[in-house]
Design an enzyme around this catalytic site. Structure first.
Site, PDB file in Angstrom:
ATOM      1  N   ARG A 120     -10.915   6.363 -33.616  1.00 39.61           N
ATOM      2  CA  ARG A 120      -9.476   6.623 -33.772  1.00 39.61           C
ATOM      3  C   ARG A 120      -8.686   5.560 -33.014  1.00 39.61           C
ATOM      4  O   ARG A 120      -7.960   5.843 -32.069  1.00 39.61           O
ATOM      5  CB  ARG A 120      -9.113   8.017 -33.272  1.00 39.61           C
ATOM      6  CG  ARG A 120      -9.898   9.191 -33.803  1.00 39.61           C
ATOM      7  CD  ARG A 120     -10.012   9.352 -35.262  1.00 39.61           C
ATOM      8  NE  ARG A 120      -8.908   9.907 -36.021  1.00 39.61           N
ATOM      9  CZ  ARG A 120      -8.661  11.191 -36.220  1.00 39.61           C
ATOM     10  NH1 ARG A 120      -9.386  12.104 -35.637  1.00 39.61           N
ATOM     11  NH2 ARG A 120      -7.684  11.588 -37.004  1.00 39.61           N
ATOM     12  N   GLN A 125      -7.008   2.851 -38.037  1.00 38.14           N
ATOM     13  CA  GLN A 125      -6.112   3.742 -38.792  1.00 38.14           C
ATOM     14  C   GLN A 125      -6.174   3.551 -40.296  1.00 38.14           C
ATOM     15  O   GLN A 125      -6.121   4.514 -41.056  1.00 38.14           O
ATOM     16  CB  GLN A 125      -4.673   3.557 -38.319  1.00 38.14           C
ATOM     17  CG  GLN A 125      -4.376   4.426 -37.107  1.00 38.14           C
ATOM     18  CD  GLN A 125      -2.962   4.281 -36.599  1.00 38.14           C
ATOM     19  OE1 GLN A 125      -2.155   3.555 -37.165  1.00 38.14           O
ATOM     20  NE2 GLN A 125      -2.664   4.965 -35.529  1.00 38.14           N
ATOM     21  N   ASP A 128      -9.087   5.511 -41.729  1.00 39.50           N
ATOM     22  CA  ASP A 128      -9.284   6.829 -41.146  1.00 39.50           C
ATOM     23  C   ASP A 128      -9.125   7.954 -42.176  1.00 39.50           C
ATOM     24  O   ASP A 128      -8.022   8.439 -42.431  1.00 39.50           O
ATOM     25  CB  ASP A 128      -8.253   6.975 -40.011  1.00 39.50           C
ATOM     26  CG  ASP A 128      -8.504   8.188 -39.153  1.00 39.50           C
ATOM     27  OD1 ASP A 128      -9.278   9.058 -39.568  1.00 39.50           O
ATOM     28  OD2 ASP A 128      -7.921   8.256 -38.062  1.00 39.50           O
ATOM     29  N   SER A 131      -7.504  11.278 -41.021  1.00 43.70           N
ATOM     30  CA  SER A 131      -6.038  11.310 -41.024  1.00 43.70           C
ATOM     31  C   SER A 131      -5.492  11.439 -42.440  1.00 43.70           C
ATOM     32  O   SER A 131      -4.618  12.264 -42.699  1.00 43.70           O
ATOM     33  CB  SER A 131      -5.465  10.034 -40.402  1.00 43.70           C
ATOM     34  OG  SER A 131      -5.741  10.021 -39.041  1.00 43.70           O
ATOM     35  N   TYR A 226      -9.015  13.463 -28.453  1.00 44.12           N
ATOM     36  CA  TYR A 226      -9.349  14.780 -28.984  1.00 44.12           C
ATOM     37  C   TYR A 226      -9.209  15.845 -27.902  1.00 44.12           C
ATOM     38  O   TYR A 226      -9.215  15.561 -26.709  1.00 44.12           O
ATOM     39  CB  TYR A 226     -10.794  14.795 -29.499  1.00 44.12           C
ATOM     40  CG  TYR A 226     -10.969  14.097 -30.819  1.00 44.12           C
ATOM     41  CD1 TYR A 226     -10.436  14.635 -31.979  1.00 44.12           C
ATOM     42  CD2 TYR A 226     -11.686  12.909 -30.909  1.00 44.12           C
ATOM     43  CE1 TYR A 226     -10.599  14.007 -33.197  1.00 44.12           C
ATOM     44  CE2 TYR A 226     -11.862  12.270 -32.126  1.00 44.12           C
ATOM     45  CZ  TYR A 226     -11.316  12.823 -33.266  1.00 44.12           C
ATOM     46  OH  TYR A 226     -11.489  12.199 -34.466  1.00 44.12           O
TER      47      TYR A 226
HETATM   48  P1  NAD Z   1      -8.396  17.618 -34.869  1.00 47.34           P
HETATM   49  O1  NAD Z   1      -8.448  17.863 -36.334  1.00 47.34           O
HETATM   50  O2  NAD Z   1      -9.647  17.309 -34.141  1.00 47.34           O
HETATM   51  O3  NAD Z   1      -7.727  18.912 -34.173  1.00 47.34           O
HETATM   52  C1  NAD Z   1      -6.450  19.359 -34.587  1.00 47.34           C
HETATM   53  C2  NAD Z   1      -5.620  19.672 -33.365  1.00 47.34           C
HETATM   54  O4  NAD Z   1      -6.103  20.870 -32.761  1.00 47.34           O
HETATM   55  C3  NAD Z   1      -5.628  18.614 -32.267  1.00 47.34           C
HETATM   56  O5  NAD Z   1      -4.311  18.201 -32.012  1.00 47.34           O
HETATM   57  C4  NAD Z   1      -6.251  19.327 -31.086  1.00 47.34           C
HETATM   58  O6  NAD Z   1      -5.715  18.915 -29.843  1.00 47.34           O
HETATM   59  C5  NAD Z   1      -5.898  20.764 -31.374  1.00 47.34           C
HETATM   60  N1  NAD Z   1      -6.709  21.755 -30.654  1.00 47.34           N
HETATM   61  C6  NAD Z   1      -8.038  21.732 -30.379  1.00 47.34           C
HETATM   62  N2  NAD Z   1      -8.379  22.824 -29.661  1.00 47.34           N
HETATM   63  C7  NAD Z   1      -7.250  23.565 -29.507  1.00 47.34           C
HETATM   64  C8  NAD Z   1      -6.973  24.808 -28.877  1.00 47.34           C
HETATM   65  N3  NAD Z   1      -7.903  25.492 -28.243  1.00 47.34           N
HETATM   66  N4  NAD Z   1      -5.712  25.269 -28.927  1.00 47.34           N
HETATM   67  C9  NAD Z   1      -4.749  24.558 -29.561  1.00 47.34           C
HETATM   68  N5  NAD Z   1      -4.939  23.386 -30.157  1.00 47.34           N
HETATM   69  C10 NAD Z   1      -6.186  22.887 -30.132  1.00 47.34           C
HETATM   70  O7  NAD Z   1      -7.303  16.512 -34.510  1.00 47.34           O
HETATM   71  P2  NAD Z   1      -6.804  15.245 -35.345  1.00 47.34           P
HETATM   72  O8  NAD Z   1      -5.664  15.646 -36.160  1.00 47.34           O
HETATM   73  O9  NAD Z   1      -7.957  14.635 -36.031  1.00 47.34           O
HETATM   74  O10 NAD Z   1      -6.281  14.298 -34.183  1.00 47.34           O
HETATM   75  C11 NAD Z   1      -7.038  14.141 -32.976  1.00 47.34           C
HETATM   76  C12 NAD Z   1      -6.517  12.993 -32.138  1.00 47.34           C
HETATM   77  O11 NAD Z   1      -6.711  11.749 -32.766  1.00 47.34           O
HETATM   78  C13 NAD Z   1      -5.054  13.043 -31.832  1.00 47.34           C
HETATM   79  O12 NAD Z   1      -4.892  12.540 -30.514  1.00 47.34           O
HETATM   80  C14 NAD Z   1      -4.430  12.073 -32.771  1.00 47.34           C
HETATM   81  O13 NAD Z   1      -3.189  11.585 -32.325  1.00 47.34           O
HETATM   82  C15 NAD Z   1      -5.490  11.022 -32.749  1.00 47.34           C
HETATM   83  N6  NAD Z   1      -5.451  10.194 -33.945  1.00 47.34           N
HETATM   84  C16 NAD Z   1      -5.629   8.838 -33.799  1.00 47.34           C
HETATM   85  C17 NAD Z   1      -5.634   8.042 -34.934  1.00 47.34           C
HETATM   86  C18 NAD Z   1      -5.860   6.575 -34.819  1.00 47.34           C
HETATM   87  O14 NAD Z   1      -5.421   5.976 -33.861  1.00 47.34           O
HETATM   88  N7  NAD Z   1      -6.586   5.977 -35.764  1.00 47.34           N
HETATM   89  C19 NAD Z   1      -5.463   8.581 -36.173  1.00 47.34           C
HETATM   90  C20 NAD Z   1      -5.280   9.963 -36.276  1.00 47.34           C
HETATM   91  C21 NAD Z   1      -5.297  10.759 -35.148  1.00 47.34           C
END
Ligand code: NAD
Length: 374
Positions: A120, A125, A128, A131, A226
């Protein structure tokens, strides 16, 4: 090098890439063999793939003739059994969860990539799929909730009286959750969101939603952005806050996940029992156990008058744009794997290639997967 595009099973409507990607691959001196009907459910005909420069063949021929096989979902046992050692496999096969599949790839000596392991990073991106597909899931989840809800999302002031806006609670404000917040706001709902990562508070607020704060969440800078497992004390406080907000909500969209683990349980059945009859819960985490105790993957259950929809594959319900985005992600990743002569060239000095390669020549390359298996 010849790429083979496989048709997915009947439960998956997407295809890993649309005909528009074929021309770009051919420009890279890579030839493309497409299984008959691979794009049918995403409204991409064999003729369209042929027009773009691909050849069409039966499944067995694609598996035999292609060097590099591409799909969306994990391959079934029959397909794995038919892959010989020199083949390369790429799909989104959730290696942190599908440990047995990783072991069989490893024991066969196959080179495999899992698109959900793309690091990530800023550079990652464009590749990804987590996303791009979560964007589809968050959007669709809200639309399905709005259709199912026996009341309006927006506020109405009419001669027939005033209708209060719906309240939507979003659990987990990652990519799918933020998209769900944005769409629910566009439909006029009042939105509240909860996440264990405090970093998302500003994003939630900038979309016009309220962030529910619970103090004491554990965050780990080494977890790549994460969420991590939380302490029992925090879980109790979190539970109380979620129960209070869920009881007042008309819709709860569950998106919380922790990579490689069962989804956190955030809505126990006691919380559902206190919700208003007619409310709707959409659980995007249903395939890894769900955030709601009553969720069943790919099923809608009604308990205490609340509809609980377990759906982990909304992207399959929007196959054209989901496949378009998936295919673009794959194309961007493949750019890292082929040299100018269209030959496969594996560069483990590239963090994206190394992170996404799960198995190669009998070794587990991805460090997180290796740490779980060994
Ligand atoms: P994910 O699908 O793994 O999880 C969804 C959300 O659930 C996350 O925000 C997580 O913090 C939350 N979560 C987990 N346990 C929880 C709990 N007990 N209670 C409440 N919420 C909880 O997450 P995602 O959408 O794949 O994104 C994960 C991370 O990756 C984020 O920091 C996002 O900003 C980052 N990200 C980076 C890139 C990149 O730079 N390429 C792209 C997308 C996302």
């Amino acid at each position: 090098m010849r790429i083979g595009l496989l048709k997915e099973s009947d439960s998956e409507s997407r295809v890993a890439f649309l005909p528009e990607v074929v021309a770009s691959l051919i420009k890279r001196k890579v030839s493309v063999l497409v299984e008959t009907g691979a794009g049918e459910s995403a409204l991409a005909s064999d003729a369209a793939y042929e027009e773009a420069g691909a050849s069409i063949a039966q499944r067995s021929e694609v598996i035999k003739q292609a060097d590099f096989l591409i799909g969306i979902q994990a391959p079934d046992d029959k397909l794995v059994a038919s892959l010989s050692q020199e083949k390369i496999w790429l799909s989104q096969y959730n290696p942190l969860w599908n440990i047995e599949l990783v072991k069989s790839f490893q024991s066969k000596g196959l080179t495999t990539f899992s698109m959900d392991a793309i690091p990530r990073s800023t550079r990652g991106q464009a590749m990804d799929v987590l996303s791009s597909q979560a964007t589809v899931a968050g959007y669709k989840a809200v639309l399905e909730a709005a259709l199912k809800l026996p009341s309006f999302f927006p506020m109405f002031m009419t001669a027939a009286g005033t209708i209060r806006p719906a309240t939507v609670l979003v659990l987990g404000a990652g990519v799918a959750g933020l998209q769900a917040i944005a769409i629910a706001r566009k439909l006029g709902a009042q939105v509240q969101a909860f996440d264990v990562r405090s970093a998302v508070k500003e994003e939630v607020m900038s979309l016009g939603a309220k962030f529910i704060e619970v103090e004491g969440a554990q965050e780990d800078s080494a977890a790549g952005g994460y969420a991590v497992e939380q302490s029992e004390d925090f879980k109790q406080k979190q539970q109380q806050a979620i129960n209070e907000h869920a009881a007042k909500a008309n819709v709860v969209i569950c998106t919380a996940q922790i990579p490689g683990r069962k989804a956190p349980l955030l809505l126990p059945k006691e919380a559902v029992a206190k919700m208003k009859p007619g409310s709707v819960i959409i659980d995007l985490a249903a395939s890894t156990g769900g955030n709601c105790e009553l969720s069943k993957d790919n099923e809608t259950v009604v308990e205490y008058g609340v509809s609980i929809i377990g759906q982990s594959n909304y992207p399959s319900q929007m196959p054209i744009d989901a496949s378009k985005m998936f295919g673009k992600n794959i194309l961007n990743f493949l750019e890292l794997l082929f040299n100018e002569e269209g030959e496969f060239s594996l560069n483990f000095d590239d963090a994206i290639v190394k992170g996404t390669c799960i198995t190669h020549q009998g070794e587990i390359v991805n460090e997180r997967v290796r740490s779980i298996i060994q």
